[in-house]
Write an enzyme that holds these catalytic residues in place. Sequence first.
Site, PDB file in Angstrom:
ATOM      1  N   ASN A 166       0.870  -1.179   0.000  1.00  0.00           N
ATOM      2  CA  ASN A 166       0.000   0.000   0.000  1.00  0.00           C
ATOM      3  C   ASN A 166       0.905   1.226   0.000  1.00  0.00           C
ATOM      4  OD1 ASN A 166      -1.797   2.040   0.495  1.00  0.00           O
ATOM      5  ND2 ASN A 166      -2.333   1.382   2.565  1.00  0.00           N
ATOM      6  N   LYS A 195       0.125   4.255  -0.288  1.00  0.00           N
ATOM      7  CA  LYS A 195      -0.524   5.429   0.323  1.00  0.00           C
ATOM      8  C   LYS A 195      -0.324   6.671  -0.566  1.00  0.00           C
ATOM      9  CE  LYS A 195       0.142   3.274   4.769  1.00  0.00           C
ATOM     10  NZ  LYS A 195       0.099   3.398   6.200  1.00  0.00           N
ATOM     11  N   HIS A 217      -9.572   0.740   5.137  1.00  0.00           N
ATOM     12  CA  HIS A 217      -8.260   0.976   5.761  1.00  0.00           C
ATOM     13  C   HIS A 217      -8.451   1.901   6.967  1.00  0.00           C
ATOM     14  CE1 HIS A 217      -4.146   2.298   6.430  1.00  0.00           C
ATOM     15  NE2 HIS A 217      -3.768   1.238   5.740  1.00  0.00           N
ATOM     16  N   GLU A 252      -6.774   4.305   8.114  1.00  0.00           N
ATOM     17  CA  GLU A 252      -6.572   5.740   7.860  1.00  0.00           C
ATOM     18  C   GLU A 252      -7.823   6.342   7.230  1.00  0.00           C
ATOM     19  OE1 GLU A 252      -2.928   5.381   5.670  1.00  0.00           O
ATOM     20  OE2 GLU A 252      -1.857   4.864   7.506  1.00  0.00           O
ATOM     21  N   GLU A 261      -5.298  -5.431  10.672  1.00  0.00           N
ATOM     22  CA  GLU A 261      -4.326  -4.357  10.876  1.00  0.00           C
ATOM     23  C   GLU A 261      -4.629  -3.645  12.197  1.00  0.00           C
ATOM     24  OE1 GLU A 261      -2.457  -3.110   6.939  1.00  0.00           O
ATOM     25  OE2 GLU A 261      -4.233  -1.877   7.189  1.00  0.00           O
ATOM     26  N   GLY A 291       2.120   2.198  10.741  1.00  0.00           N
ATOM     27  CA  GLY A 291       2.996   3.355  10.564  1.00  0.00           C
ATOM     28  C   GLY A 291       3.650   3.822  11.854  1.00  0.00           C
ATOM     29  N   SER A 306       3.340  -2.065  10.267  1.00  0.00           N
ATOM     30  CA  SER A 306       4.806  -1.945  10.410  1.00  0.00           C
ATOM     31  C   SER A 306       5.549  -3.237  10.082  1.00  0.00           C
ATOM     32  CB  SER A 306       5.175  -1.454  11.812  1.00  0.00           C
ATOM     33  OG  SER A 306       4.607  -0.180  12.041  1.00  0.00           O
TER      34      SER A 306
HETATM   35  C1  PEP Z   1      -0.862  -0.109   5.853  1.00  0.00           C
HETATM   36  O1  PEP Z   1      -0.864   0.955   5.268  1.00  0.00           O
HETATM   37  O2  PEP Z   1      -1.796  -0.901   5.654  1.00  0.00           O
HETATM   38  C2  PEP Z   1       0.233  -0.419   6.768  1.00  0.00           C
HETATM   39  C3  PEP Z   1       0.218  -1.549   7.403  1.00  0.00           C
HETATM   40  O3  PEP Z   1       1.250   0.518   6.885  1.00  0.00           O
HETATM   41  P1  PEP Z   1       2.673   0.307   7.591  1.00  0.00           P
HETATM   42  O4  PEP Z   1       3.233  -0.997   7.070  1.00  0.00           O
HETATM   43  O5  PEP Z   1       3.484   1.470   7.194  1.00  0.00           O
HETATM   44  O6  PEP Z   1       2.431   0.208   9.056  1.00  0.00           O
END
Ligand code: PEP
Length: 265
Positions: free
Chosen positions: A10, A12, A96, A98, A170, A176, A216
């Site tokens: 992803n 972003k 997601h 975010e 997640e 992040g 992460s």
């Molecule tokens: C994500 O955007 O779904 C995500 C898991 O980001 P990150 O790996 O940066 O934590």
Amino acid sequence: MARKLFIAGNWKMNLSAEQCTALASELAGSVGSDWPVEVALCPPCVYLSVVRAALDGSAIRLGAQNVYCESNGAFTGQISPGMLVDIGCDYVIIGHSETRHTIEPDEDDALINRKLLLALDAGLNVILCIGETLDQREQAQTDSVLDTQLTAGLANLQPASAETITIAYEPVWAIGTGQTATTDQAQQAHAFVRARLAELFDPVAANGIRIQYGGSVKPTNAAELLAGPDVDGALVGGASLKADDFLEIIKAGLQNASQTSGTAV
Ligand code: PEP
């Protein structure tokens, strides 16, 4: 049932057109078409076509990061599922954290379900993101949050369509932030999700649905995080922006899968 490892990046709101082409081209040239893994890249929507072109002839799939809940009409700035199919997308990420918590705070589970059903109807595969906040985990609400997000997000989905769904677990506190779930925390949540999927559909369908871990994931922790029997891949944010890191994560997943017979094909 054997589930094929699934690693998605992803990106972003990062990279330029030129950087998207360079990254997608490098990955297209590095991921073998005979590797037992499905890989998808989810660039910013304005670069979907650019990445589609760079992936031409490769086995890497294209995904979008969000979609609107209507097919067409006066919805300024929005993108319909049919448009994503038209432009060559195979996948779309829906729900997601975010988007749920920051970008579209009115994106509740009912809206997520509308997006999901419309996306499936248009022919897209959906990555449905679910996960608890730190506060919810500390209040021992993880299972109930996952249950609510799954049950409402997948409402009215026919068992026959279940195979077009991937669930991305997640934990919001791990996205992040550099913090990650432990192998046990991830496996525990994934096992809970699979048990709920068996109740919502049936055990056979549930066994075929891939559940990715996201939060992460990096080359240094991928093998550990992907070790659980119900962890079928990863949704990777930050570490998917560098070809070497993303490739290392894919290879860590492949290594685990080859050591655990029956979890990947
Ligand atoms: C994500 O955007 O779904 C995500 C898991 O980001 P990150 O790996 O940066 O934590």
